[in-house]
Design an enzyme around this catalytic site. Sequence first.
Site, mmCIF file in Angstrom:
data_model
loop_
_atom_site.group_PDB
_atom_site.id
_atom_site.type_symbol
_atom_site.label_atom_id
_atom_site.label_comp_id
_atom_site.label_asym_id
_atom_site.label_seq_id
_atom_site.Cartn_x
_atom_site.Cartn_y
_atom_site.Cartn_z
ATOM 1 N N GLU A 55 0.819 -1.211 0.000
ATOM 2 C CA GLU A 55 0.000 0.000 0.000
ATOM 3 C C GLU A 55 0.856 1.266 0.000
ATOM 4 O O GLU A 55 0.504 2.270 0.609
ATOM 5 C CB GLU A 55 -0.995 -0.003 1.169
ATOM 6 C CG GLU A 55 -2.093 -1.036 1.006
ATOM 7 C CD GLU A 55 -3.330 -0.754 1.847
ATOM 8 O OE1 GLU A 55 -3.497 0.399 2.301
ATOM 9 O OE2 GLU A 55 -4.114 -1.689 2.045
ATOM 10 N N HIS A 329 -1.748 -0.767 10.137
ATOM 11 C CA HIS A 329 -1.100 -2.041 10.435
ATOM 12 C C HIS A 329 0.185 -1.772 11.216
ATOM 13 O O HIS A 329 0.693 -0.642 11.225
ATOM 14 C CB HIS A 329 -0.721 -2.789 9.154
ATOM 15 C CG HIS A 329 -1.869 -3.457 8.468
ATOM 16 N ND1 HIS A 329 -1.917 -4.814 8.227
ATOM 17 C CD2 HIS A 329 -3.031 -2.963 7.958
ATOM 18 C CE1 HIS A 329 -3.037 -5.118 7.599
ATOM 19 N NE2 HIS A 329 -3.734 -3.998 7.426
#
Length: 492
Positions: A55, A329
């Site tokens: 990402e 995350h």
Amino acid sequence: MDSSVPSTPTLTFNVLTYNCWGLKYLATHRIPRLLQIGTEISTLNPPPAIVALQECWTQQDYNAIREQTKHILPYGKFYWSGIFGGGLAILSRWPIVESRMHRYTLNGRPTAFFRGDWYVGKGVACAKIRLPGTEGAGEGKGRGRVVEVFCTHLHAPYEREPNDSYICHRTAQAWEISNLMRSSYSAGHIVLAMGDFNMIPLSLAHQIVERHGRASDVWRIKHPDSSIGAAVDDIERTRGRLIPSVGFNLTENGATCDSRLNTWRWTEEERKRLGKGEKIMVDDREEDPRAKRLDYIFLGDALGGSAVRDVEVGMTMRHPTLKCSLSDHFSVEATLEVNTDGPSGDETSNFYSTFLSGSLDTPLYLPTTTYTTILTMIEKYTLRERRQRRLRLSHFGGWVVTAIGCFVTIWWSPKNYVSFLLMLLSTLGLSAGVIDGLIGGLFMSGEIRALKEFEWEVRNARDAAIEVGGGGGQVGEGVMSGGRDEAVELYK
């Protein structure tokens, strides 16, 4: 001990995988967060030698991280894929001698534009990195071994398994990356698969990557009794464990997502208070029922000599001024020790002989019941897509007939406004029908053919597993020690 026998040269280094949450236009505070991510990686002690990023969608963000880390990671590759990019990047202390982007065959649906998986072109970023060997030791012998890095981000689970409508896509993606890993393993390379796999430990996709991909989940090597899901999940509740604390989830369960410690998982009210400058601390002893592990490092080595010295969850700090977590995350960081030398000179033929003929185990297979489960899943999903294709093509055909009828009616229409309404109806309807026709005739036909290929590969693997007795054995056996797979071509 015979001092005349030279010791095997080893190399110890750190690796890191991190989902940066760098969605352009959508991720909050994207630019300052990713800039700080680069700063934090650059100051890690000891510094990482290989970093896999997910990402990281824009080259601007990639360049910002590269600028911060180039003194410790001088080599890097930003991978291009799909319409909006795959969001994958690999950074390395050593030169990347070869790289490629492998796009997944089954990768979401174009109709789910609000999810974007199909449009970003998810896949596997592959990089071959040659480790330093004895050629740098002054003796001029040998070549450093190759570590093949696979960085990926599998399709997100938008519903809970087994009702996840994309579970077949994610399973196929796990199979595809496992095929790449398996080929690298067979070539005698060190296999290093890292990324956001969007799966929980011991799930179907996890079993495929470990067994079919011939690699071990490094967290379970060090923490074999760690959780297999969030405490609120049925699969974890059946184990009868107490709800873990924040600290336990980080140190023992390896939770990288949905942690109570991550500010992006807080309530809207808590985030507002944080944004106003209020200092909010999370006690490590606080219960953490939703945290789970979605990010992984897998290690495989057919030639042996590789070991996991340590593994931990990292990048848990907050941004120094924004006070938010750097991503939704946390990272996974591991310390690996590998045998750096391959065959050289007169030793090559002896090495080949030993590797190909000796005490090498039968390839690892999944249990035959697991292959049957995958085949049943493929069959069920194929029937769904065939039905969807029929409906979309029928919708297209219906609007072609309707549009022709509207055109004929316009010819006999006595009123201009009636003609206008018929033209508007036929134009809008036919446009929608054409889109459905393209999706049904092109995308879904291609998807069904990809499912046929996937089905054949699974059936073939199941037949091979049956021949060797059902694909038994433990997951960890033979994954990081000697093992013969297909024909071996060493040190490409």
